[in-house]
Design an enzyme around this catalytic site. Structure first.
Site, PDB file in Angstrom:
ATOM      1  N   HIS A  35       0.859  -1.184   0.000  1.00 25.83           N
ATOM      2  CA  HIS A  35       0.000   0.000   0.000  1.00 25.83           C
ATOM      3  C   HIS A  35       0.895   1.235   0.000  1.00 25.83           C
ATOM      4  CE1 HIS A  35      -2.572  -3.195   1.606  1.00 25.83           C
ATOM      5  NE2 HIS A  35      -3.609  -2.488   1.198  1.00 25.83           N
ATOM      6  N   HIS A 266      -4.110   4.095  -3.495  1.00 26.27           N
ATOM      7  CA  HIS A 266      -4.153   3.321  -2.252  1.00 26.27           C
ATOM      8  C   HIS A 266      -3.238   2.102  -2.329  1.00 26.27           C
ATOM      9  CE1 HIS A 266      -5.840   1.639   1.425  1.00 26.27           C
ATOM     10  NE2 HIS A 266      -6.102   0.518   0.784  1.00 26.27           N
ATOM     11  N   GLU A 414     -18.068  -0.143  24.548  1.00 31.00           N
ATOM     12  CA  GLU A 414     -17.365  -1.404  24.802  1.00 31.00           C
ATOM     13  C   GLU A 414     -16.170  -1.599  23.875  1.00 31.00           C
ATOM     14  OE1 GLU A 414     -21.602  -1.972  26.192  1.00 31.00           O
ATOM     15  OE2 GLU A 414     -20.664  -1.236  24.329  1.00 31.00           O
ATOM     16  N   HIS A 476     -29.933 -10.352  26.032  1.00 30.04           N
ATOM     17  CA  HIS A 476     -28.893 -10.288  27.056  1.00 30.04           C
ATOM     18  C   HIS A 476     -28.466 -11.679  27.535  1.00 30.04           C
ATOM     19  CE1 HIS A 476     -29.915  -6.113  26.942  1.00 30.04           C
ATOM     20  NE2 HIS A 476     -29.175  -5.796  27.983  1.00 30.04           N
TER      21      HIS A 476
END
Length: 670
Positions: A35, A266, A414, A476
């Site tokens: 790259h 890229h 999280e 959950h």
């Protein structure tokens, strides 16, 4: 001050920049792929940082007070390897650069955690690196509060691409870092406005810099190809008390005329003709993998720039109070304190003496509190679940005003929590713990995978591990997640059955240094099963016989976590039917697999014997212990909303079901 006065780097900066570009292109041509967009587009930016600002010394790559540098846009790895090679890191030699992307090379396709080589963290999945950088900045602040600026006084820098800022974890990082006012953190944005698909306008239209401003960051916008302007921007970033974004407007793949500023910049294939044209453009006379003497010497001088700073730091360390010095070095080495083992042993003994059922996440909190009292190294992060997980206890919060705090309120983030925990672990000197519900493990899975890939000592703590949480329902109730974590290489997964095993699990996590540990706890109360609080940590074996059969074993009941209690009750039912059953607690499959064959056989029972697995989760993986036709008492689909005891009966996870399955299997075998 940019450079110590003893080192003057007077070389033409354009030659230093060109050295990065041509070394990168040569390596990509040699490998046949790579790259080029980042190393060609950020060459001036990288030169400004490594020449003028970054605090490092290749002769002592593990210098504790070095700046941390993260290439979050890790696909542009040749930028980092070129910098490390040019400045003199022994492991990233020119011969190693020639082996870019080859099997066994230190110059892998994406950077892989190797601090001795100058690679602070593994990057590649976009966004992970900048989130790691947030954790590194937190670790630096906390260690400086503990040990003082004479010993800890460095910064964290992260190169960032458009993709990193499009990932959700990128926004999580921006938000929390701004809130915590991490003023020693600088993101350097490669604002080339090109992604793999094409222009960034295909998918975003917001003002990215404004996202930082509204989050409380200091933002400087600059021409990324004006080296001196970039260097001045870095000066401004260091002078500002807020975290800084240096937004560098760049041209992707600058120097490759047919690709620069375009989508193909890229990672489109390069050809020798591209290099020849670039050499003509920049007046570069060096052949393939040849760095002209003036450029090579300038880069070696940049690599020597930090030697005096490191020597001065070493003198301060030697002159520091001996007790402070020893504690500082112990923390950096990751060695436990003298009191940790006794503190956790005390928790285990107290658990063994209790006759009261315990919610195991609270038992985990007991152990975590004891560990945090015994060691100032531990930093706990939690995703807005302080009350139900109860792992804060006496810890002060880490805030913009209190850097000595060791409880990071991560908010409902999280993914960031796990990734910044990786950054804390990679930084060194602090030991991260990340706490949330097991159902939310998938929010942080990418970071957990990176922790495992790097073998970082991160402790992930999970509550609410099954249908035992009851009325919150299937959203959950993580029936499939335990199996998925067990499938992750180098992830040690422990699901304790009672408070004694919970304490033992923490003893293991506190001393485990070869990868992350996932501790999985029930929210509901479970009765005590063990009375042997002193002596051997039986969980270290991974599985063990909790209750042997009365006489020759007919059946082996294998269970984990809260379902071990079901196995104990099923054993009594089988005994009433004249069937002799043993109960095996299997808190950690990973550790059990490491035991010798003789021990495993003694626990599992005779080959061909009846084995029944019991776990309030899916069966995936249990065939290893039960065989393909071994009975399994567990879940076959998602859960439901209702009282926990009703759910266990509804899904057939009961002592009666286990006993019936064992009896039927035994009858078939006979």
């Amino acid at each position: 001050m940019k450079n110590p006065p003893s080192i003057r780097i007077n070389a033409d900066p354009a030659r230093m920049v060109a050295a990065i570009r041509f070394l990168s292109v040569d390596a990509i041509l040699e490998a046949g792929e790579g790259h080029q967009g980042v190393p060609l587009g950020m060459a001036e930016i990288a030169t400004a940082l490594y020449r003028d600002h970054l605090r490092f010394d290749p002769q002592d790559p593990l210098w504790p007070d070095r700046d941390r540098f993260v290439l979050s846009n890790g696909h542009g790895s040749m930028l980092l390897y070129a910098l490390l090679c040019l400045t003199g890191y022994e492991k990233i030699s020119l011969d190693e650069v020639k082996r870019f992307r080859r099997l066994g090379s230190h110059c892998a396709g994406h950077p892989e955690h190797d601090p001795v080589a100058g690679i602070e963290t593994t990057t590649g999945p976009l966004g992970q690196g900048i989130a790691n950088a947030v954790g590194m900045a937190i670790a630096e602040e906390n260690l400086r509060a503990r040990f003082g600026a004479d010993l800890v006084d460095h910064r964290t820098w992260a190169f960032v691409g458009d993709g990193c800022l499009q990932e959700g974890v990128g926004q999580e990082a921006i938000s929390l870092a701004g809130h915590l006012k991490l003023g020693r953190l600088t993101f350097v944005w490669d604002d080339n406005r090109i992604t793999d698909d094409g222009s960034t306008e295909l998918s975003i239209s917001e003002n990215v810099a404004e996202r930082f401003r509204v989050a409380g960051w200091h933002v400087i916008e600059v021409d990324g190809h004006d080296l001196e302007a970039v260097s001045l921007a870095f000066d401004a970033a260091k002078a500002d008390p807020r975290p800084s974004l240096v937004a560098c407007r760049t041209i992707i793949a600058r120097g490759i005329a047919r690709l620069q500023g375009r989508r193909g910049g890229h990672s489109a294939p390069l050809f020798p003709e591209d290099r020849a044209a670039m050499a003509e453009m920049f007046g570069w006379e060096g052949g393939r993998f040849e760095i002209p003497t003036d450029a090579a010497e300038a880069w070696r001088a940049a690599g020597r720039r930090g030697a005096e700073e490191r020597a001065a730091w070493r003198r301060r360390l030697e002159a520091s109070d001996p007790a402070v010095r020893e504690e500082f070095l112990r923390s950096l080495d990751g060695r436990p304190t003298a009191g940790e083992a006794a503190a956790l042993a005390g928790v285990r003994e107290a658990a063994a003496g209790s006759t009261v059922p315990a919610a195991l996440i609270l038992s985990s909190g007991d152990a975590a509190a004891a560990l945090c009292t015994a060691s100032a190294d531990v930093i706990v992060g939690c995703a807005d679940l302080e009350a139900p997980t109860n792992h804060k206890r006496g810890l002060a919060a880490f805030t913009a005003e209190d850097r000595a705090g060791r409880y990071v309120h991560c908010g409902v983030r999280e993914h960031l929590m796990a990734a910044l925990s990786n950054g804390i672990a990679a930084h060194g000197g602090a030991r991260p713990v990340a706490v949330t519900y097991l159902a939310f493990a998938d929010y942080q899975r990418a970071a957990m995978r990176m922790a495992a890939l790097m073998k970082l000592p991160v402790t992930f703590v999970f509550s609410h591990d099954s249908i035992g949480i009851g009325r919150n329902g299937p959203t959950h109730q993580p029936v499939e997640i335990i199996a998925s974590l067990r499938a992750m290489p180098y992830m040690t997964v422990i699901r304790p059955a009672d408070a004694v095993e919970a304490a033992e699990a923490w003893e293991i996590a506190a001393t485990h240094r070869d990868g992350p540990v996932s501790l999985i706890f029930a929210r509901q109360s479970v009765p005590p099963l063990r009375r042997d609080g002193a002596g051997e940590n039986r969980t270290r074996c991974g599985a063990y016989v909790l209750l042997e059969a009365e006489g020759e074993r007919d059946v082996t009941l294998l269970a984990t976590g809260s379902e071990v209690t079901i196995a104990v009750e099923a054993r009594a039912l089988l005994a009433a039917r004249g069937i002799r059953a043993a109960v095996v607690s299997m808190p950690c499959w990973n550790l059990f697999e490491r035991q010798d064959a003789g021990y495993r056989a003694s626990v599992l029972g005779p080959e061909g014997g009846v084995r029944v697995g019991i776990e309030a989760a899916t069966k995936f993986g249990w065939e290893r212990w039960l065989g393909f036709d071994g009975p399994f008492i567990g879940m076959t689909g998602f859960g439901a909303s209702g009282p926990a005891d009703e759910l266990y009966r509804h899904f057939g996870i009961t002592p009666e079901a286990a006993a019936d399955a064992a009896e039927a299997a035994l009858s078939t075998r006979r």
